[in-house]
Every structure is written in structure tokens, then in C-alpha cells.
Enzyme design. Sequence first.
Site, short mmCIF file in Angstrom:
data_model
loop_
_atom_site.label_atom_id
_atom_site.label_comp_id
_atom_site.label_asym_id
_atom_site.label_seq_id
_atom_site.Cartn_x
_atom_site.Cartn_y
_atom_site.Cartn_z
N ALA A 53 0.78 5.26 -1.78
CA ALA A 53 0.75 6.16 -2.58
C ALA A 53 -0.21 7.51 -2.02
CB ALA A 53 0.33 5.95 -3.89
N GLY B 14 8.49 -13.75 0.54
CA GLY B 14 7.56 -12.82 1.15
C GLY B 14 6.26 -12.82 0.82
N ALA B 15 5.47 -13.05 1.61
CA ALA B 15 4.09 -12.89 1.79
C ALA B 15 3.38 -11.87 2.30
CB ALA B 15 3.42 -14.27 2.24
N HIS C 60 -30.59 -0.34 -1.24
CA HIS C 60 -30.74 -1.76 -1.29
C HIS C 60 -30.99 -2.30 -2.89
CE1 HIS C 60 -31.88 -5.96 -0.25
NE2 HIS C 60 -33.00 -5.69 -1.08
N VAL D 231 2.09 -7.52 1.01
CA VAL D 231 1.27 -7.03 -0.12
C VAL D 231 1.55 -7.47 -1.58
CG1 VAL D 231 0.00 -5.01 -0.51
CG2 VAL D 231 1.14 -5.05 1.70
N ASP E 15 7.23 7.72 0.64
CA ASP E 15 7.89 6.46 0.91
C ASP E 15 9.33 6.87 1.83
OD1 ASP E 15 6.11 5.15 -0.24
OD2 ASP E 15 7.17 3.64 -1.28
N ARG F 116 10.46 -2.75 1.12
CA ARG F 116 10.99 -1.62 0.27
C ARG F 116 11.76 -0.82 1.40
NH1 ARG F 116 9.37 -0.90 -4.81
NH2 ARG F 116 9.67 1.27 -4.76
P1 FAD Z 1 7.97 7.26 -5.64
O1 FAD Z 1 6.59 6.60 -6.20
O2 FAD Z 1 9.22 5.93 -5.52
O3 FAD Z 1 8.65 8.24 -6.55
C1 FAD Z 1 9.86 8.62 -6.48
C2 FAD Z 1 10.45 9.29 -7.49
O4 FAD Z 1 11.63 9.93 -7.37
C3 FAD Z 1 10.88 8.19 -8.75
O5 FAD Z 1 10.45 8.57 -10.08
C4 FAD Z 1 12.29 8.08 -8.39
O6 FAD Z 1 13.04 7.61 -9.76
C5 FAD Z 1 12.64 9.58 -8.21
N1 FAD Z 1 13.82 9.87 -7.54
C6 FAD Z 1 14.43 9.23 -6.51
N2 FAD Z 1 15.50 9.83 -5.95
C7 FAD Z 1 15.90 10.85 -7.02
C8 FAD Z 1 16.72 11.76 -7.29
N3 FAD Z 1 17.64 11.82 -6.27
N4 FAD Z 1 16.64 12.83 -8.11
C9 FAD Z 1 15.53 12.45 -8.97
N5 FAD Z 1 14.65 11.65 -8.91
C10 FAD Z 1 14.78 10.98 -7.88
N6 FAD Z 1 0.64 1.90 -2.99
C11 FAD Z 1 -0.54 2.05 -2.97
O7 FAD Z 1 -0.96 2.87 -2.44
N7 FAD Z 1 -1.41 1.37 -3.61
C12 FAD Z 1 -1.10 0.24 -4.55
O8 FAD Z 1 -2.02 -0.35 -4.97
C13 FAD Z 1 0.27 0.18 -4.28
N8 FAD Z 1 0.80 -1.13 -5.32
C14 FAD Z 1 2.06 -0.92 -5.35
C15 FAD Z 1 2.61 -2.19 -6.37
C16 FAD Z 1 3.82 -2.46 -6.25
C17 FAD Z 1 4.38 -3.52 -7.25
C18 FAD Z 1 4.89 -1.56 -5.79
C19 FAD Z 1 6.20 -1.82 -5.84
C20 FAD Z 1 4.08 -0.71 -5.11
C21 FAD Z 1 3.01 -0.22 -4.77
N9 FAD Z 1 2.45 0.63 -4.00
C22 FAD Z 1 0.97 0.85 -3.81
C23 FAD Z 1 3.49 1.64 -3.41
C24 FAD Z 1 3.51 2.80 -4.10
O9 FAD Z 1 3.96 2.72 -5.19
C25 FAD Z 1 4.44 3.83 -3.35
O10 FAD Z 1 4.18 3.99 -1.94
C26 FAD Z 1 4.66 5.14 -3.86
O11 FAD Z 1 4.81 5.03 -5.09
C27 FAD Z 1 5.32 6.22 -3.10
O12 FAD Z 1 5.18 7.46 -3.67
P2 FAD Z 1 6.84 8.46 -3.67
O13 FAD Z 1 6.14 9.61 -4.22
O14 FAD Z 1 6.93 8.59 -2.10
O15 FAD Z 1 7.76 7.65 -4.47
P1 NAD Z 2 5.80 -6.09 3.03
O1 NAD Z 2 6.31 -5.26 4.14
O2 NAD Z 2 4.22 -5.85 2.73
O3 NAD Z 2 5.91 -7.55 2.94
C1 NAD Z 2 7.25 -8.28 2.72
C2 NAD Z 2 7.04 -9.57 3.31
O4 NAD Z 2 8.43 -10.08 3.39
C3 NAD Z 2 6.93 -9.53 5.03
O5 NAD Z 2 5.84 -10.42 5.20
C4 NAD Z 2 8.05 -9.99 5.58
O6 NAD Z 2 7.85 -10.84 6.81
C5 NAD Z 2 8.54 -11.04 4.46
N1 NAD Z 2 10.09 -11.30 4.63
C6 NAD Z 2 11.15 -10.15 5.12
N2 NAD Z 2 12.29 -10.71 4.80
C7 NAD Z 2 12.13 -12.09 4.32
C8 NAD Z 2 13.02 -12.97 3.90
N3 NAD Z 2 14.37 -12.96 4.03
N4 NAD Z 2 12.43 -14.22 3.47
C9 NAD Z 2 10.89 -14.38 3.72
N5 NAD Z 2 10.17 -13.48 3.98
C10 NAD Z 2 10.62 -12.19 4.05
O7 NAD Z 2 6.54 -5.48 1.80
P2 NAD Z 2 6.12 -5.74 0.02
O8 NAD Z 2 5.01 -6.76 -0.10
O9 NAD Z 2 7.55 -5.85 -0.50
O10 NAD Z 2 5.73 -4.16 -0.35
C11 NAD Z 2 6.52 -3.11 -0.13
C12 NAD Z 2 5.80 -1.87 0.28
O11 NAD Z 2 4.90 -1.49 -0.94
C13 NAD Z 2 4.74 -2.03 1.31
O12 NAD Z 2 5.01 -1.18 2.29
C14 NAD Z 2 3.35 -1.77 0.99
O13 NAD Z 2 2.63 -1.02 1.41
C15 NAD Z 2 3.76 -1.44 -0.62
N6 NAD Z 2 2.75 -1.81 -1.49
C16 NAD Z 2 1.54 -1.70 -1.19
C17 NAD Z 2 0.46 -2.12 -2.13
C18 NAD Z 2 -0.96 -1.72 -1.93
O14 NAD Z 2 -1.24 -0.77 -1.20
N7 NAD Z 2 -1.95 -2.58 -2.26
C19 NAD Z 2 0.71 -3.18 -2.92
C20 NAD Z 2 2.03 -3.21 -3.15
C21 NAD Z 2 3.02 -2.64 -2.45
#
Ligand code: FAD
Ligand code: NAD
Length: 480
Positions: free
Chosen positions: A328, A189-190, A452, A192, A320, A280
Site C-alpha cells: 500500500a 502458500g506460506a 531507556h 505474507v 500493485d 496476486r
Molecule cells: P487496490 O487497493 O487493489 O485498489 C484498486 C481499486 O481499483 C479497487 O477498488 C478496484 O476495485 C478498482 N478498480 C480496478 N480496476 C478498475 C476499473 N477498471 N474501473 C474502476 N475501478 C477499478 N499491503 C501493505 O502495505 N500492508 C499490509 O499490511 C497489507 N496487507 C494486506 C492483506 C491482505 C489480505 C491483502 C490481500 C493485501 C494486503 N496488502 C498490504 C497489499 C495492499 O492491499 C495492496 O498493495 C494495495 O491495496 C494496492 O493498492 P492499489 O491502490 O494499487 O490497488
Molecule cells: P506472496 O508472494 O507473499 O506469497 C505467495 C506464496 O505462495 C509464495 O511463498 C509462493 O512460493 C507460494 N506459492 C505460489 N504458488 C504456489 C503453489 N501452487 N502451491 C504452494 N505454494 C505456492 O503472496 P501473498 O501472500 O498471496 O500476498 C500477495 C501480495 O499481497 C504480496 O505481494 C504482499 O506484498 C501483499 N501483502 C502484503 C502484506 C503486508 O505488507 N503485511 C500482507 C498481505 C499481503
Amino acid sequence: MDKDYDLIVIGAGPGGYVAALRGAQLGFKVGCIDNWLDPDGKPSLGGTCLNAGCIPSKALLDTSHHFSALRTEYADQGILVDGLRIDVETMLARKRNVVNTLTQGIATLFKTQDIDWLKGHGQLLGTGRVGFTAHDRKTPKELTADNVILAPGSSPIMLDSVPLDGEYVVDSTGALEFTEVPKRLAVIGAGVIGLELGSVWNRLGSDVTLLEAQSEFLPIADQALARTALKSYTNQGLQIKLGTRIKSAKLSGKSVRAVFEDASGEQQERYDRVIVAVGRRPNTSGLFTDASSLLLDERGCIHVDEYCRTNLPGVWAIGDAVRGPMLAHKGEEEGVMVVERIAGQNSATEPDLIPSVIYTMPEFAWVGPTEQKLKQAGIPYRSGRFPFAANGRARAQGDVEGEVKLLAHAETDRLLGAHIFGPSASELVMQAVIAMSMEATSEDLARTIFAHPTLSESVHEAALAVDGRALHMAGKPKRG
Ligand code: FAD
Ligand code: NAD
């Protein structure tokens, strides 16, 4: 009978914990249920974002950037370092420290705002009814509330052909915990996550290959800038294989044997580590009972309207787990909107003004539709572009890659979008977000005085370029 709470929030990620804080500010009695456990088995607030997402990934991106800049970029400024090496253990400890400071900060906010942090699993039983099973209990207790917000977040999508083993083949959470720099790393997956975490380990010395199924690179982004970005990432050492179908990746001996297919046929490679980052999916399993009759949409997200109302009265869903980008800040704003609407205010969110950022170096950031989208929709527009290579501050700091592109309506001149690949794009894009939220035109930006020398002057010049009058651009002024 009195309800236990005015508001119960299930999930304490950025969507849920912000909703809880805003609820407390508005005078509600709030309970927030969250089941996250940190690697030591301790409950931790902040959800994916703070514990395994935005924050730890940015901590590693920053460390790896400093390391790589010292190794490859600063020599031409006369900064010469002998014997540079990375201590991965210290890097990970610092990252944990950053996470702990922030998650404990939320716990303090909860305490000072009298929010009950309910540590365990929450399940919607029906309108105003939630089952809560504490971590140290087996049976649920029923809690009641006037309103319930579901903010359960999301989890990585898994591939049957690439089973995780927690050490060699991992998801994004595992990729934040490698205890040494893998020699050869594949990311499936290429998107984010692939680009950000691939960059971290590439900068620290891994030989990184991204295996991407789609033939187009970053189709959600502006395609001209995506091409620039692809070139830049490739120059940095990321090998991005587009149009690649992964058939299997399994541990064999002390490395992973991956079989994939691209235009040149089936291939096999060995990698020391593999990260699966293919998107995701919403966390809806175990979140509600069948009897609650909560509706999901066709993609498995909780079905909501523009105000995040589910099909059940007094039950809302955000972040999400509902339609829209998984970001976030999007979840946070939905949380604020919902709680304010519960309080009788007329709040709304603006889906067209959600910025996106990929925290690579340079950063890639945008807001609003791309040129492709505007063309498809038949919306007439003018574009203004300005390269960082022509910006004095970018030159002075040695970050000349990329450009700012602004899009404005051809008839009204209203700003429609901004697309930036370049230094501090995550900060610069906010200038466009603010301008757009105030319904500004490109002329409004063009008539604004920018300090500037700043990178921001590139936004100013791009605004001037919309009207063909950029000042620091070589050649004849170009319109459109
Ligand atoms: P979450 O942050 O997933 O929180 C949900 C919480 O609910 C968790 O603690 C979970 O355990 C809990 N939960 C779930 N079900 C239950 C239940 N039934 N009972 C009790 N608790 C429960 N987004 C950005 O905007 N900028 C970024 O730079 C960015 N970088 C990221 C990097 C990575 C590696 C990843 C994986 C994601 C990144 N994201 C980024 C995406 C961002 O993390 C999510 O969009 C954000 O956390 C979603 O917020 P949320 O509150 O919907 O859920
Ligand atoms: P993504 O949707 O950004 O990228 C997933 C990539 O995997 C896509 O390009 C897709 O075409 C590819 N893919 C799907 N199935 C595949 C397969 N079988 N083989 C090869 N490639 C495949 O998802 P992500 O990178 O997993 O991130 C998940 C979510 O977390 C995103 O929605 C993103 O918004 C959020 N996130 C945000 C940030 C940020 O805001 N900087 C950082 C990390 C994650």
C-alpha cells in the site's frame, strides 16, 4: 474544447485515492473512478487495502493476538482468565466497523476536497480519454482529462487445481469472513498472506497447515532471521510444509480433500477450510481498449518507467498494477510522485527504501538488501546484531524473541539495510528507513541517544555492534 477534468484516476485504493487527494491539494479538478462494492453491494473507497487487505487483516490480527495472549502468555504475569472464548461474530462486526469508519473517512475527504467520486467501471480509451460506466448504467460515457492515472490494483492468483467455492475453499477475502473457527485449516502458500491469516485462525484455535511450493522459507527475507521466524511460527502451532506441490483440493462431503506431494511422496488430508494465497496479479482485464495501445510488461503489469509514465503521453500507472512490491505505501508514494510531476515538480520515489512488514507476532520487518543480496552483488558490508533477549524493555514486557540486524557498507559505513524479527518490528524498522533516507551511517545511529528503557535501544545496540562495541551483549565483542 474544455476537458471534463484536469486529472482522472482509475482506482481508489491507496495508490489512486492518495493521488486524487494530492491532485486536489495542488488545485486540479479531479475525478476518481472506482468499481469496488462492499458485501452489501454499496460502493466503497479504499480498494483492496481498506476493504479486504491491510486494514481488516490487521483488525483480525489484533483481536486474535489479544485472545491468544490471554490464553497462553499472560499467566506468568499473574493474569488468569477462566472461561475464555472467542465470539467470532463480534470480532467480525468490529472489523467491519473499523473498515467502514476508514472508508467513509475517505469519502468525507473526497467531499471536502471537491473530488468527484465516479462509482463504476473505468476504461482507458486513449491519451486523455476514459470510458466510464456507472454501476447503474449499461453504456459507457466518454470523459476527457489532461492526465489519467491508472491505479487498478491487483487480485488473488487462482490455481486451476484448487477451484474456489466461496465457502470451504476461499481466497484472502473469504478468509477474513469465516463465521466460525475452522477445526482444520490449510493455507496454500506460506507467503505474507498465508502467515498473517494463518496466524489469525491458529491463534483462535484452528489446527493450521501451510502448504508451500518453495523449499526455502521466505526467500525474500534475511535467511538467518527467516530461520528464527520459522522456528517461532512452528512453536506457535503453524505447521509449515515446504517443498509441497498441491495437486488438488476439492469439496467432498462437508470438508475439503487435498492431495499434495512432498519429498515423502503423495499425501491426502482433509481440511474444514482451505485458503489459497499464492500471490496476486495486476487488474488489467477490461482496463484499456486495444485501440488505446497501452503496453504491458512481460509479467502482465502495466509497463512504466521510474516515474510511473506509461508508453502513452499523459497516462501514468501506479501501485500493485506496476512493477515492484505490492504494498500500500509503495502505491501511495507513487501516487504523490506522479501528481507532483504533473504539477511540474521534480518528485521521485526511492525503491530501495520501501519497508516490508509481516504482521505476525513477533513481527518481521526489513528495509534494504539482505546479506544474501549484498554478497551476490559483491558489496562489502559489516553487520551488527542485537537480540531482544538482552533488551530491558523487551524483558519487562515479556517479548524476548528475535533480534535487530543492521547492515552497513564496510568502507563508507553508510547504512544499507535493517532486518528485524521481534516486538514492534514494524515501528522499529522505520528508524532505519528514516536514517537511510538521510544517508546516515551506523556511527550516526550509534552516537544517537535513545530513551531507556525502550525496544529502540536494540536498534542502538545493533548500530554499536556494527563496530563491535555493543554494550549489553554477553561474550567478547564480535565484529562483522
Ligand atoms: P487496490 O487497493 O487493489 O485498489 C484498486 C481499486 O481499483 C479497487 O477498488 C478496484 O476495485 C478498482 N478498480 C480496478 N480496476 C478498475 C476499473 N477498471 N474501473 C474502476 N475501478 C477499478 N499491503 C501493505 O502495505 N500492508 C499490509 O499490511 C497489507 N496487507 C494486506 C492483506 C491482505 C489480505 C491483502 C490481500 C493485501 C494486503 N496488502 C498490504 C497489499 C495492499 O492491499 C495492496 O498493495 C494495495 O491495496 C494496492 O493498492 P492499489 O491502490 O494499487 O490497488
Ligand atoms: P506472496 O508472494 O507473499 O506469497 C505467495 C506464496 O505462495 C509464495 O511463498 C509462493 O512460493 C507460494 N506459492 C505460489 N504458488 C504456489 C503453489 N501452487 N502451491 C504452494 N505454494 C505456492 O503472496 P501473498 O501472500 O498471496 O500476498 C500477495 C501480495 O499481497 C504480496 O505481494 C504482499 O506484498 C501483499 N501483502 C502484503 C502484506 C503486508 O505488507 N503485511 C500482507 C498481505 C499481503
